[in-house]
Scaffold this motif. Structure first.
Motif, PDB file in Angstrom:
ATOM      1  N   ASN A 253       0.801  -1.223   0.000  1.00 14.31           N
ATOM      2  CA  ASN A 253       0.000   0.000   0.000  1.00 14.31           C
ATOM      3  C   ASN A 253       0.836   1.276   0.000  1.00 14.31           C
ATOM      4  O   ASN A 253       0.290   2.382  -0.015  1.00 14.31           O
ATOM      5  CB  ASN A 253      -0.954  -0.004   1.197  1.00 14.31           C
ATOM      6  CG  ASN A 253      -1.994  -1.104   1.090  1.00 14.31           C
ATOM      7  OD1 ASN A 253      -2.522  -1.375   0.017  1.00 14.31           O
ATOM      8  ND2 ASN A 253      -2.278  -1.760   2.208  1.00 14.31           N
ATOM      9  N   LEU A 254       2.171   1.112   0.000  1.00 14.75           N
ATOM     10  CA  LEU A 254       3.060   2.272  -0.074  1.00 14.75           C
ATOM     11  C   LEU A 254       3.361   2.672  -1.511  1.00 14.75           C
ATOM     12  O   LEU A 254       3.714   3.820  -1.783  1.00 14.75           O
ATOM     13  CB  LEU A 254       4.388   1.966   0.638  1.00 14.75           C
ATOM     14  CG  LEU A 254       4.356   1.726   2.153  1.00 14.75           C
ATOM     15  CD1 LEU A 254       5.755   1.383   2.647  1.00 14.75           C
ATOM     16  CD2 LEU A 254       3.821   2.957   2.873  1.00 14.75           C
ATOM     17  N   ILE A 255       3.225   1.737  -2.437  1.00 14.67           N
ATOM     18  CA  ILE A 255       3.632   1.988  -3.825  1.00 14.67           C
ATOM     19  C   ILE A 255       2.827   3.138  -4.415  1.00 14.67           C
ATOM     20  O   ILE A 255       1.593   3.147  -4.368  1.00 14.67           O
ATOM     21  CB  ILE A 255       3.436   0.726  -4.694  1.00 14.67           C
ATOM     22  CG1 ILE A 255       4.259  -0.442  -4.157  1.00 14.67           C
ATOM     23  CG2 ILE A 255       3.832   1.007  -6.142  1.00 14.67           C
ATOM     24  CD1 ILE A 255       3.956  -1.772  -4.831  1.00 14.67           C
ATOM     25  N   ALA A 256       3.539   4.108  -4.980  1.00 13.76           N
ATOM     26  CA  ALA A 256       2.886   5.234  -5.660  1.00 13.76           C
ATOM     27  C   ALA A 256       2.552   4.795  -7.081  1.00 13.76           C
ATOM     28  O   ALA A 256       3.371   4.892  -7.990  1.00 13.76           O
ATOM     29  CB  ALA A 256       3.815   6.450  -5.677  1.00 13.76           C
ATOM     30  N   MET A 257       1.340   4.283  -7.240  1.00 19.37           N
ATOM     31  CA  MET A 257       0.918   3.772  -8.545  1.00 19.37           C
ATOM     32  C   MET A 257       0.580   4.941  -9.470  1.00 19.37           C
ATOM     33  O   MET A 257      -0.045   5.927  -9.043  1.00 19.37           O
ATOM     34  CB  MET A 257      -0.301   2.866  -8.393  1.00 19.37           C
ATOM     35  CG  MET A 257      -0.039   1.613  -7.572  1.00 19.37           C
ATOM     36  SD  MET A 257       0.955   0.374  -8.422  1.00 19.37           S
ATOM     37  CE  MET A 257      -0.342  -0.572  -9.245  1.00 19.37           C
ATOM     38  N   PRO A 258       0.964   4.858 -10.731  1.00 25.57           N
ATOM     39  CA  PRO A 258       0.629   5.924 -11.673  1.00 25.57           C
ATOM     40  C   PRO A 258      -0.805   5.798 -12.169  1.00 25.57           C
ATOM     41  O   PRO A 258      -1.494   4.822 -11.856  1.00 25.57           O
ATOM     42  CB  PRO A 258       1.615   5.673 -12.826  1.00 25.57           C
ATOM     43  CG  PRO A 258       1.771   4.175 -12.825  1.00 25.57           C
ATOM     44  CD  PRO A 258       1.727   3.772 -11.371  1.00 25.57           C
ATOM     45  N   LYS A 259      -1.233   6.756 -12.957  1.00 26.91           N
ATOM     46  CA  LYS A 259      -2.498   6.637 -13.670  1.00 26.91           C
ATOM     47  C   LYS A 259      -2.216   5.851 -14.944  1.00 26.91           C
ATOM     48  O   LYS A 259      -1.422   6.270 -15.786  1.00 26.91           O
ATOM     49  CB  LYS A 259      -3.054   8.021 -14.012  1.00 26.91           C
ATOM     50  CG  LYS A 259      -4.346   7.968 -14.811  1.00 26.91           C
ATOM     51  CD  LYS A 259      -4.826   9.369 -15.192  1.00 26.91           C
ATOM     52  CE  LYS A 259      -6.090   9.292 -16.044  1.00 26.91           C
ATOM     53  NZ  LYS A 259      -6.540  10.646 -16.467  1.00 26.91           N
ATOM     54  N   TYR A 260      -2.849   4.686 -15.066  1.00 25.87           N
ATOM     55  CA  TYR A 260      -2.600   3.835 -16.223  1.00 25.87           C
ATOM     56  C   TYR A 260      -3.541   4.205 -17.372  1.00 25.87           C
ATOM     57  O   TYR A 260      -4.725   4.460 -17.164  1.00 25.87           O
ATOM     58  CB  TYR A 260      -2.773   2.356 -15.864  1.00 25.87           C
ATOM     59  CG  TYR A 260      -1.687   1.838 -14.946  1.00 25.87           C
ATOM     60  CD1 TYR A 260      -0.453   1.437 -15.452  1.00 25.87           C
ATOM     61  CD2 TYR A 260      -1.894   1.767 -13.573  1.00 25.87           C
ATOM     62  CE1 TYR A 260       0.546   0.964 -14.615  1.00 25.87           C
ATOM     63  CE2 TYR A 260      -0.892   1.303 -12.721  1.00 25.87           C
ATOM     64  CZ  TYR A 260       0.320   0.906 -13.246  1.00 25.87           C
ATOM     65  OH  TYR A 260       1.315   0.449 -12.420  1.00 25.87           O
ATOM     66  N   HIS A 261      -2.979   4.195 -18.584  1.00 27.27           N
ATOM     67  CA  HIS A 261      -3.736   4.540 -19.784  1.00 27.27           C
ATOM     68  C   HIS A 261      -3.838   3.340 -20.728  1.00 27.27           C
ATOM     69  O   HIS A 261      -2.943   2.487 -20.765  1.00 27.27           O
ATOM     70  CB  HIS A 261      -3.055   5.683 -20.539  1.00 27.27           C
ATOM     71  CG  HIS A 261      -3.016   6.976 -19.777  1.00 27.27           C
ATOM     72  ND1 HIS A 261      -2.043   7.237 -18.829  1.00 27.27           N
ATOM     73  CD2 HIS A 261      -3.825   8.066 -19.824  1.00 27.27           C
ATOM     74  CE1 HIS A 261      -2.246   8.446 -18.326  1.00 27.27           C
ATOM     75  NE2 HIS A 261      -3.321   8.969 -18.901  1.00 27.27           N
ATOM     76  N   LEU A 262      -4.911   3.297 -21.486  1.00 27.91           N
ATOM     77  CA  LEU A 262      -5.018   2.323 -22.564  1.00 27.91           C
ATOM     78  C   LEU A 262      -3.930   2.617 -23.591  1.00 27.91           C
ATOM     79  O   LEU A 262      -3.329   3.696 -23.594  1.00 27.91           O
ATOM     80  CB  LEU A 262      -6.397   2.397 -23.214  1.00 27.91           C
ATOM     81  CG  LEU A 262      -7.587   2.078 -22.301  1.00 27.91           C
ATOM     82  CD1 LEU A 262      -8.899   2.301 -23.053  1.00 27.91           C
ATOM     83  CD2 LEU A 262      -7.519   0.649 -21.776  1.00 27.91           C
ATOM     84  N   THR A 263      -3.678   1.651 -24.464  1.00 26.22           N
ATOM     85  CA  THR A 263      -2.597   1.793 -25.435  1.00 26.22           C
ATOM     86  C   THR A 263      -2.707   3.104 -26.208  1.00 26.22           C
ATOM     87  O   THR A 263      -3.768   3.459 -26.710  1.00 26.22           O
ATOM     88  CB  THR A 263      -2.597   0.616 -26.424  1.00 26.22           C
ATOM     89  OG1 THR A 263      -3.915   0.452 -26.958  1.00 26.22           O
ATOM     90  CG2 THR A 263      -2.173  -0.669 -25.748  1.00 26.22           C
ATOM     91  N   SER A 299      -2.789   1.313 -31.193  1.00 24.46           N
ATOM     92  CA  SER A 299      -3.268   2.277 -30.214  1.00 24.46           C
ATOM     93  C   SER A 299      -4.786   2.260 -30.150  1.00 24.46           C
ATOM     94  O   SER A 299      -5.476   2.157 -31.159  1.00 24.46           O
ATOM     95  CB  SER A 299      -2.776   3.680 -30.577  1.00 24.46           C
ATOM     96  OG  SER A 299      -3.308   4.631 -29.703  1.00 24.46           O
ATOM     97  N   SER A 300      -5.325   2.393 -28.937  1.00 19.17           N
ATOM     98  CA  SER A 300      -6.779   2.439 -28.770  1.00 19.17           C
ATOM     99  C   SER A 300      -7.268   3.865 -28.624  1.00 19.17           C
ATOM    100  O   SER A 300      -8.447   4.102 -28.409  1.00 19.17           O
ATOM    101  CB  SER A 300      -7.183   1.626 -27.550  1.00 19.17           C
ATOM    102  OG  SER A 300      -6.603   2.180 -26.380  1.00 19.17           O
ATOM    103  N   GLN A 301      -6.345   4.836 -28.697  1.00 18.99           N
ATOM    104  CA  GLN A 301      -6.722   6.247 -28.508  1.00 18.99           C
ATOM    105  C   GLN A 301      -6.274   7.071 -29.696  1.00 18.99           C
ATOM    106  O   GLN A 301      -5.363   6.725 -30.404  1.00 18.99           O
ATOM    107  CB  GLN A 301      -6.076   6.779 -27.230  1.00 18.99           C
ATOM    108  CG  GLN A 301      -6.554   6.025 -25.993  1.00 18.99           C
ATOM    109  CD  GLN A 301      -5.968   6.600 -24.722  1.00 18.99           C
ATOM    110  OE1 GLN A 301      -5.897   7.805 -24.528  1.00 18.99           O
ATOM    111  NE2 GLN A 301      -5.536   5.727 -23.820  1.00 18.99           N
TER     112      GLN A 301
END
Length: 301
Positions: A253-263, A299-301
């Motif tokens: 629970n310490l890990i600073a997770m990023p905002k993940y994006h679709l491809t 890419s999906s975007q």
């Protein structure tokens, strides 16, 4: 008798062709990729854990590299079809004629670790690699806050030890390794990324893109399935990182997770920003055509 021999020979030939076609098809739907022990690998590791690659008909081998040089060698010798990398290394490789392309950006997290006895001041002694993502991000995160006295230390464990011992006041360390150091008493500072992209990507060799298009497409489909799941709830992704990378459970629970994006692929503007920084940093001259080094069809975007 002669007709029977001819018939048997034809039958054996047909069976051989069936086996060869099946083998070729299996090879085309298999990939071997290299990842680093970092949080941008979470969608890949989760996709394997949840069976998303298998659902796409893809057989995948995932190698974890702790040494970027070894990963690079594996790519150049075609031992790997693709790998996670940073844009600084990618630009230098392409500029030197290595045939790889970006197929999607990835999302990493690079906190700044601070020594226990640090007191705020104008100048700080900070550790990083020289022409690297850690140097690039140190300027982005800290350039308007401090004068940076940079010490170039390629090995992350050595960087960590120098911060622990007080020889350095700060160091740029990727997650989840930064959180393991936080457990040991170092301060972890997480800075907001001012751009829409991080200087990291998934790349594939031109050979793999030409010969294994269906497999590469399946890889990105599975990646997106995992990202959608993480966007809803990242708890399982944290668990997969801990298990797959052999990390202590306490950092979950310490890990600073990023905002993940679709491809998605980095914009030309962002890639040019990275290129300009490299040219300024090491005095090199880089001539890269964006459309020749970025493959946007997955890419999906």
């Amino acid at each position: 008798m002669r007709k029977k021999k001819i018939f048997l020979s034809l039958l054996m030939l047909i069976f051989s062709l069936i086996i060869l076609v099946g083998t070729a098809g299996a090879a085309e739907m298999s990939l071997e990729i290299g990842i680093m022990p970092a949080v941008d690998s979470a969608p890949i590791l989760l996709a394997r854990e949840k069976g998303y690659f298998a659902e796409e008909g893809l057989e995948i081998k995932i190698d974890v590299y702790t040494n970027a040089v070894n990963r690079q060698t594996a790519l150049q010798t075609n031992a790997l079809d693709g790998a996670m990398t940073d844009l600084i290394a990618f630009v230098n490789n392409v500029n030197n004629g290595f045939p790889v392309k970006i197929t999607t950006s990835t999302d990493g997290s690079f906190p700044i670790l601070v020594s226990k006895d640090f007191e705020e001041k104008e100048e700080v002694n900070i550790g990083m690699m020289e022409v690297s993502v850690s140097n690039f991000l140190s300027e982005q995160f800290l350039g308007d806050k401090y004068k940076l006295n940079k010490t170039f230390i390629p090995a992350i464990p050595a960087r960590l030890e120098m911060v622990k011992s007080g020889q350095l006041e700060m160091a740029v360390i990727p997650e989840p390794l930064a959180s393991t150091a936080e457990l040991q008493g170092l301060e972890k500072r997480v800075y907001k990324n001012e751009y829409d992209f991080m200087p990291e990507a998934m790349i594939f060799t031109e050979k793999a893109l030409a010969e294994k298009d269906a497999a590469v497409k399946a890889f990105h489909n599975a990646y997106n399935k995992a990202v959608r799941e993480i966007q809803q709830d990242d708890s399982e992704a944290r668990e997969v990182l801990i298990k797959s990378l052999g990390l202590p459970e306490k950092i979950k629970n310490l890990i600073a997770m990023p905002k993940y994006h679709l491809t998605r692929v980095p914009t030309e503007e962002y890639l040019n920003r990275v290129i300009s920084w490299i040219e300024k940093t090491d005095g090199s001259q880089i001539d890269i055509d964006y459309n020749q080094v970025v493959e946007g069809k997955y890419s999906s975007q």
